[in-house]
Design a protein around this motif. Sequence first.
Motif, PDB file in Angstrom:
ATOM      1  N   MET A 148       0.797  -1.221   0.000  1.00 52.35           N
ATOM      2  CA  MET A 148       0.000   0.000   0.000  1.00 52.35           C
ATOM      3  C   MET A 148       0.834   1.279   0.000  1.00 52.35           C
ATOM      4  O   MET A 148       0.399   2.305  -0.517  1.00 52.35           O
ATOM      5  CB  MET A 148      -0.919   0.004   1.222  1.00 52.35           C
ATOM      6  CG  MET A 148      -1.821   1.205   1.325  1.00 52.35           C
ATOM      7  SD  MET A 148      -2.923   1.083   2.755  1.00 52.35           S
ATOM      8  CE  MET A 148      -3.812   2.631   2.595  1.00 52.35           C
ATOM      9  N   THR A 149       2.045   1.222   0.571  1.00 47.21           N
ATOM     10  CA  THR A 149       2.793   2.459   0.762  1.00 47.21           C
ATOM     11  C   THR A 149       4.293   2.240   0.605  1.00 47.21           C
ATOM     12  O   THR A 149       4.801   1.129   0.809  1.00 47.21           O
ATOM     13  CB  THR A 149       2.509   3.042   2.165  1.00 47.21           C
ATOM     14  OG1 THR A 149       3.323   4.202   2.375  1.00 47.21           O
ATOM     15  CG2 THR A 149       2.793   2.028   3.255  1.00 47.21           C
ATOM     16  N   THR A 150       4.988   3.315   0.256  1.00 45.91           N
ATOM     17  CA  THR A 150       6.448   3.286   0.194  1.00 45.91           C
ATOM     18  C   THR A 150       7.072   3.545   1.563  1.00 45.91           C
ATOM     19  O   THR A 150       8.298   3.526   1.698  1.00 45.91           O
ATOM     20  CB  THR A 150       6.981   4.354  -0.777  1.00 45.91           C
ATOM     21  OG1 THR A 150       6.627   5.662  -0.281  1.00 45.91           O
ATOM     22  CG2 THR A 150       6.394   4.180  -2.176  1.00 45.91           C
ATOM     23  N   ALA A 151       6.268   3.793   2.569  1.00 46.33           N
ATOM     24  CA  ALA A 151       6.778   4.115   3.901  1.00 46.33           C
ATOM     25  C   ALA A 151       7.664   2.995   4.431  1.00 46.33           C
ATOM     26  O   ALA A 151       7.398   1.809   4.230  1.00 46.33           O
ATOM     27  CB  ALA A 151       5.617   4.357   4.868  1.00 46.33           C
ATOM     28  N   ASN A 152       8.746   3.395   5.108  1.00 50.37           N
ATOM     29  CA  ASN A 152       9.651   2.419   5.691  1.00 50.37           C
ATOM     30  C   ASN A 152      10.025   2.836   7.106  1.00 50.37           C
ATOM     31  O   ASN A 152       9.683   3.926   7.569  1.00 50.37           O
ATOM     32  CB  ASN A 152      10.903   2.239   4.819  1.00 50.37           C
ATOM     33  CG  ASN A 152      11.697   3.529   4.668  1.00 50.37           C
ATOM     34  OD1 ASN A 152      11.718   4.386   5.551  1.00 50.37           O
ATOM     35  ND2 ASN A 152      12.371   3.680   3.531  1.00 50.37           N
ATOM     36  N   MET A 153      10.753   1.977   7.805  1.00 55.49           N
ATOM     37  CA  MET A 153      11.136   2.287   9.179  1.00 55.49           C
ATOM     38  C   MET A 153      12.268   1.364   9.611  1.00 55.49           C
ATOM     39  O   MET A 153      12.622   0.410   8.920  1.00 55.49           O
ATOM     40  CB  MET A 153       9.948   2.138  10.127  1.00 55.49           C
ATOM     41  CG  MET A 153       9.483   0.724  10.337  1.00 55.49           C
ATOM     42  SD  MET A 153       7.925   0.595  11.270  1.00 55.49           S
ATOM     43  CE  MET A 153       8.002   1.952  12.403  1.00 55.49           C
ATOM     44  N   LYS A 154      12.831   1.670  10.772  1.00 54.33           N
ATOM     45  CA  LYS A 154      13.795   0.788  11.423  1.00 54.33           C
ATOM     46  C   LYS A 154      13.261   0.414  12.796  1.00 54.33           C
ATOM     47  O   LYS A 154      12.539   1.205  13.425  1.00 54.33           O
ATOM     48  CB  LYS A 154      15.154   1.481  11.587  1.00 54.33           C
ATOM     49  CG  LYS A 154      16.021   1.494  10.344  1.00 54.33           C
ATOM     50  CD  LYS A 154      17.433   1.955  10.695  1.00 54.33           C
ATOM     51  CE  LYS A 154      18.407   1.659   9.572  1.00 54.33           C
ATOM     52  NZ  LYS A 154      19.815   1.813  10.009  1.00 54.33           N
ATOM     53  N   LEU A 155      13.618  -0.788  13.250  1.00 56.40           N
ATOM     54  CA  LEU A 155      13.364  -1.183  14.630  1.00 56.40           C
ATOM     55  C   LEU A 155      14.657  -0.967  15.402  1.00 56.40           C
ATOM     56  O   LEU A 155      15.693  -1.543  15.061  1.00 56.40           O
ATOM     57  CB  LEU A 155      12.935  -2.646  14.715  1.00 56.40           C
ATOM     58  CG  LEU A 155      12.788  -3.204  16.130  1.00 56.40           C
ATOM     59  CD1 LEU A 155      11.658  -2.509  16.881  1.00 56.40           C
ATOM     60  CD2 LEU A 155      12.564  -4.711  16.097  1.00 56.40           C
ATOM     61  N   VAL A 156      14.591  -0.144  16.444  1.00 58.39           N
ATOM     62  CA  VAL A 156      15.769   0.158  17.254  1.00 58.39           C
ATOM     63  C   VAL A 156      15.542  -0.393  18.661  1.00 58.39           C
ATOM     64  O   VAL A 156      14.525  -0.093  19.289  1.00 58.39           O
ATOM     65  CB  VAL A 156      16.040   1.674  17.301  1.00 58.39           C
ATOM     66  CG1 VAL A 156      17.282   1.963  18.142  1.00 58.39           C
ATOM     67  CG2 VAL A 156      16.225   2.225  15.886  1.00 58.39           C
TER      68      VAL A 156
END
Length: 204
Positions: free
Chosen positions: A129-137
């Motif tokens: 659905m989206t290009t959004a990304n993230m990291k788990l810290v």
Amino acid sequence: MSQPKILSIEDLDTTDAKWVSLKKINWQDQKASRVWEAATRRTRAESGVDAVAILALIRSKTRTFPLSTVIVEQFRPPMDKFVVELPAGLIDEGETPERAAIRELQEETGYAAEGVLESSAVLATDPGMTTANMKLVVLDVPLDGEMVSPDQDLQDGEVIVRRAVELKLLYGLLKESYLVDARLLHLAAGFDLAERLRAGDISL
């Protein structure tokens, strides 16, 4: 304090949007040319990462309480419900994901991290659905003795309830919650499965 509620829902032209844009992607797979619709964030910083989710490992230097973490609950208008989640937030311009994680943890929960234990590779948030990304810290949060509930430093518009919970009890607690963010539940379920495998409660 009154409970949050949705007042109205209407279509939004992408030119009027502050946080997201809607894109039409023309692409080709192994068989044919196709079209895909996707949402993109307008806030991505130069780091190339939109946001961080934070797993805080809260420990007692005197072993007064078991290894714990902190989760948060807040109203999410797209779901029209309160959602239980990991602490998380957007990365500011000029900020590293790790620094953003330390800042967001202290703002949303009041807990001050002493260091970064792990920082994941860039993760897809909802790739269909989206290009959004993230990291788990993963952050180290040592306390001198007993579990405490430090003051939050919430920003304008944030109403967040935080709860410290023993890691080994997290999965059971989430199964009793009304609506849980998938990333948090996946993490908790994985931890619970690993513990049961180690204890021999599951035969393979």
